[in-house]
Design a protein around this motif. Structure first.
Motif, mmCIF file in Angstrom:
data_model
loop_
_atom_site.group_PDB
_atom_site.id
_atom_site.type_symbol
_atom_site.label_atom_id
_atom_site.label_comp_id
_atom_site.label_asym_id
_atom_site.label_seq_id
_atom_site.Cartn_x
_atom_site.Cartn_y
_atom_site.Cartn_z
ATOM 1 N N SER A 89 -21.125 74.781 -2.247
ATOM 2 C CA SER A 89 -22.031 75.809 -1.738
ATOM 3 C C SER A 89 -23.471 75.310 -1.681
ATOM 4 O O SER A 89 -24.246 75.735 -0.817
ATOM 5 C CB SER A 89 -21.935 77.079 -2.584
ATOM 6 O OG SER A 89 -22.376 76.862 -3.906
ATOM 7 N N LEU A 90 -23.840 74.381 -2.563
ATOM 8 C CA LEU A 90 -25.188 73.804 -2.508
ATOM 9 C C LEU A 90 -25.394 73.000 -1.229
ATOM 10 O O LEU A 90 -26.502 72.944 -0.688
ATOM 11 C CB LEU A 90 -25.436 72.921 -3.729
ATOM 12 C CG LEU A 90 -25.638 73.651 -5.064
ATOM 13 C CD1 LEU A 90 -25.732 72.644 -6.202
ATOM 14 C CD2 LEU A 90 -26.880 74.532 -5.030
ATOM 15 N N HIS A 91 -24.337 72.375 -0.738
ATOM 16 C CA HIS A 91 -24.447 71.628 0.517
ATOM 17 C C HIS A 91 -24.749 72.552 1.689
ATOM 18 O O HIS A 91 -25.269 72.101 2.715
ATOM 19 C CB HIS A 91 -23.153 70.858 0.783
ATOM 20 C CG HIS A 91 -23.055 69.564 0.043
ATOM 21 N ND1 HIS A 91 -23.731 68.424 0.428
ATOM 22 C CD2 HIS A 91 -22.360 69.231 -1.074
ATOM 23 C CE1 HIS A 91 -23.450 67.441 -0.406
ATOM 24 N NE2 HIS A 91 -22.622 67.897 -1.326
ATOM 25 N N ALA A 92 -24.410 73.825 1.567
ATOM 26 C CA ALA A 92 -24.672 74.781 2.644
ATOM 27 C C ALA A 92 -26.088 75.336 2.585
ATOM 28 O O ALA A 92 -26.508 76.057 3.491
ATOM 29 C CB ALA A 92 -23.664 75.928 2.579
ATOM 30 N N ARG A 93 -26.830 75.007 1.520
ATOM 31 C CA ARG A 93 -28.202 75.490 1.358
ATOM 32 C C ARG A 93 -29.190 74.430 1.818
ATOM 33 O O ARG A 93 -29.007 73.244 1.542
ATOM 34 C CB ARG A 93 -28.471 75.852 -0.107
ATOM 35 C CG ARG A 93 -27.617 77.010 -0.606
ATOM 36 C CD ARG A 93 -28.052 77.446 -1.988
ATOM 37 N NE ARG A 93 -27.379 78.677 -2.380
ATOM 38 C CZ ARG A 93 -27.916 79.593 -3.180
ATOM 39 N NH1 ARG A 93 -29.139 79.409 -3.677
ATOM 40 N NH2 ARG A 93 -27.247 80.689 -3.491
ATOM 41 N N GLU A 94 -30.244 74.869 2.458
ATOM 42 C CA GLU A 94 -31.218 73.916 2.989
ATOM 43 C C GLU A 94 -31.886 73.097 1.894
ATOM 44 O O GLU A 94 -32.149 71.911 2.063
ATOM 45 C CB GLU A 94 -32.273 74.658 3.811
ATOM 46 C CG GLU A 94 -31.766 75.147 5.156
ATOM 47 C CD GLU A 94 -32.898 75.594 6.055
ATOM 48 O OE1 GLU A 94 -33.669 74.726 6.505
ATOM 49 O OE2 GLU A 94 -33.020 76.803 6.299
#
Length: 255
Positions: A193-198
């Protein structure tokens, strides 16, 4: 919004069984050419029947499946490798969590639709397609391609069993919820999910309860224990109560 975050990419209805089959082909050691042939055969009587367009719907679906499990974006190679190892240990009905994580990491647009859906479900118990599309267009722009892609992600969520129809057309309720207690899987989902955050970071308590993970209930685990489960997670303490986690710079895409 970064260039990667602006991309839609996930523009087709993709069934969970197709994602599962793709991961199985990878775990069996097939190369990309063999996987492409197998997926073409799998989809030939389901999508673009009798069609052979270079960029028809079947080819677009295979591109999505490849980006999730075969030829992942740069920076997701280790996440994918760990995800495959976790898949091998999970019962079939729990594997959706790992496929969901790879969808989030590879396609921020999937995460945007999931987040808006999760927020609405939490707020009012249901979510309408029109509400979700409007909120996603606020992020990605007033384009028909955005609305169309959002509709197809929503149809995918229906196929995956995480949304179900109400008696009202275009209005959905929460589907099945999977409770997750395994710390290794929770840490992996947080990393995905961190990869989906800018900015590739977030407060742990917010991540564990993220609307983008609305089909799951993640157990609350200590921050130190969570960070210890992946060498790619870095923990920071912000005040007395807030623990922030972020992706280590050397192992991730540019945040």
């Amino acid at each position: 919004m970064s260039h990667r975050a602006k991309q839609i990419g996930f523009s087709q209805r993709v069934r969970l069984e197709w994602v599962e089959q793709t991961a199985e082909l990878v775990m069996a050691g097939n190369d990309q050419a063999a996987i492409n042939v197998a997926l073409q055969d799998l989809l030939k009587d389901k999508v673009s029947i009798a069609g052979d367009a270079v960029r028809g719907n079947r080819e677009k679906i295979i591109t999505i499946l490849f980006k999730m499990w075969v030829a992942v974006p740069r920076g997701l190679e280790e996440l994918r490798a760990d995800g495959l190892e976790i898949l091998r240990t999970l019962p079939h009905d729990a594997r959706i969590a790992v496929h969901w994580g790879m969808a989030l990491a590879a396609y921020p647009f999937w995460g945007a639709v999931a987040s808006q859906t999760g927020r609405l479900l939490r707020l009012q118990g249901t979510a309408s397609a029109s509400q979700i599309q409007r909120r996603v267009r606020e992020q990605y722009g007033e384009r028909e391609t955005v609305s169309r892609a959002a509709r197809r992600v929503l149809r995918s969520l229906m196929d995956w069993g995480v949304l179900s129809e109400t008696g009202q057309k275009g209005v959905y309720r929460q589907g099945e919820i999977l409770r997750i207690q395994d710390a290794q899987l929770i840490a992996w989902l947080i990393e995905a999910s961190l990869h989906a955050r800018e900015n590739c970071s977030g407060a742990i308590r917010d991540l564990l309860d993220s609307p983008s993970l609305f089909p799951f209930r993640l157990s609350q685990i200590p921050a130190d224990h969570l960070a210890s489960k992946s060498p790619r997670l870095e923990l920071f303490r912000d005040g007395m109560d807030d623990n922030l986690v972020m992706l280590r710079k050397q192992t991730t895409r540019k945040c």
